[in-house]
Design an enzyme around this catalytic site. Sequence first.
Site, short mmCIF file in Angstrom:
data_model
loop_
_atom_site.label_atom_id
_atom_site.label_comp_id
_atom_site.label_asym_id
_atom_site.label_seq_id
_atom_site.Cartn_x
_atom_site.Cartn_y
_atom_site.Cartn_z
N GLY A 129 -3.39 -9.79 -3.27
CA GLY A 129 -3.21 -8.90 -4.41
C GLY A 129 -1.84 -9.08 -5.04
O GLY A 129 -0.93 -9.67 -4.44
N ASN A 130 -1.69 -8.56 -6.22
CA ASN A 130 -0.41 -8.67 -6.92
C ASN A 130 -0.39 -7.85 -8.19
O ASN A 130 -1.43 -7.45 -8.70
CB ASN A 130 -0.09 -10.14 -7.25
N SER A 167 4.36 -15.66 -4.02
CA SER A 167 3.18 -16.01 -3.24
C SER A 167 3.43 -15.85 -1.74
O SER A 167 4.48 -16.25 -1.22
CB SER A 167 2.83 -17.48 -3.52
N GLY A 168 2.46 -15.25 -1.04
CA GLY A 168 2.49 -15.22 0.42
C GLY A 168 3.61 -14.40 1.05
O GLY A 168 3.90 -14.56 2.23
N SER A 185 2.89 -15.99 -7.25
CA SER A 185 1.51 -15.75 -6.80
C SER A 185 0.57 -16.84 -7.29
O SER A 185 0.71 -17.35 -8.40
CB SER A 185 1.07 -14.39 -7.37
N SER A 186 -0.40 -17.16 -6.44
CA SER A 186 -1.38 -18.18 -6.84
C SER A 186 -2.25 -17.72 -8.00
O SER A 186 -2.99 -18.51 -8.58
CB SER A 186 -2.24 -18.57 -5.63
N ASP A 187 -2.17 -16.43 -8.36
CA ASP A 187 -2.93 -15.92 -9.51
C ASP A 187 -2.13 -16.00 -10.81
O ASP A 187 -2.61 -15.53 -11.86
CB ASP A 187 -3.33 -14.46 -9.27
N HIS A 226 -4.17 -7.55 -9.64
CA HIS A 226 -5.30 -8.16 -8.94
C HIS A 226 -5.38 -7.61 -7.53
O HIS A 226 -4.37 -7.54 -6.83
CB HIS A 226 -5.12 -9.68 -8.90
N HIS A 259 -8.37 -7.17 -3.95
CA HIS A 259 -9.69 -7.36 -3.36
C HIS A 259 -10.13 -6.03 -2.74
O HIS A 259 -10.66 -5.99 -1.64
CB HIS A 259 -9.66 -8.43 -2.27
N ASP A 308 -14.05 8.08 -18.72
CA ASP A 308 -12.66 8.30 -19.14
C ASP A 308 -11.86 7.00 -19.12
O ASP A 308 -11.24 6.63 -20.10
CB ASP A 308 -11.95 9.26 -18.15
N HIS A 339 -15.31 -12.27 -5.81
CA HIS A 339 -13.88 -12.37 -5.65
C HIS A 339 -13.20 -11.00 -5.57
O HIS A 339 -12.87 -10.56 -4.47
CB HIS A 339 -13.30 -13.25 -6.78
N TYR A 347 -5.91 13.46 -23.81
CA TYR A 347 -5.58 13.94 -22.45
C TYR A 347 -4.11 13.71 -22.09
O TYR A 347 -3.52 12.73 -22.50
CB TYR A 347 -6.49 13.20 -21.46
#
Length: 225
Positions: free
Chosen positions: A36-37, A53-54, A82-84, A103, A105, A128, A168, A222
């Site tokens: 995640g990131n 990353s990592g 990050s690899s993303d 991102h 999971h 919403d 994914h 809101y």
Amino acid sequence: MRVVADVAETIATLRREVCALHAELTRYGLVVWTAGNVSARVPGHELLLIKPSGVAYDELTPENMVLCDLDGRVVEGDHAPSSDTEAQAYVYRKMPQVGGVVHTHSTYATAWAARGEPVPCVLTMGADEFGGEIPVGPFAIIGDDSIGRGIVETLVQSRSSAVLMKNHGVFAIGPTAKAAVKAAVMCEDVARTVHMARQLGTPEPIEQQSIDSLYDRYQNVYGQR
Ligand SMILES: [Zn+2]
């Protein structure tokens, strides 16, 4: 490329913000290990900040967030991003209104992604935040533009601030990184509750007109003015 003085302060502030937002992913149980990131666009510049990353969540500091250009190349930082990064850079290039990308999971949302099934809009909180179902994007392999392309192609056809990339996980967007984190948190919450509802029976749909008015009210009225 060198970072000039006038943007240095903006970047320093954003480094602290992006680093701190990663703690929300662990606080809400959306990530395990180093997955995640969070990333943020540097407003007014062709730059983004993203998790290294990592690196473990409790080792993240404002300084080790990685500054990249919008092609995903490192501009400033001792760590690999990050690899993303490539996927997120693609989103920033194609969606100028996006200021933050997250991102995860996260379990329930990713369980829907594993089945390739959108989360239906059967809760007011879904209407919403997402203005309809949470859509599914294509299966895509990491390493080129295909994840970024799948995210953008899915989100431009929807009001949703989150997409479930098939097999994914979740990519969430927002005008700021904080808004993107909120979308990721809400996505998991909606996915979990709708899953529970499914175990108990058939969730009742909400009429389109009501979805529209809930979305409009939440997005425009809101909260604190
Ligand atoms: Zn992933």
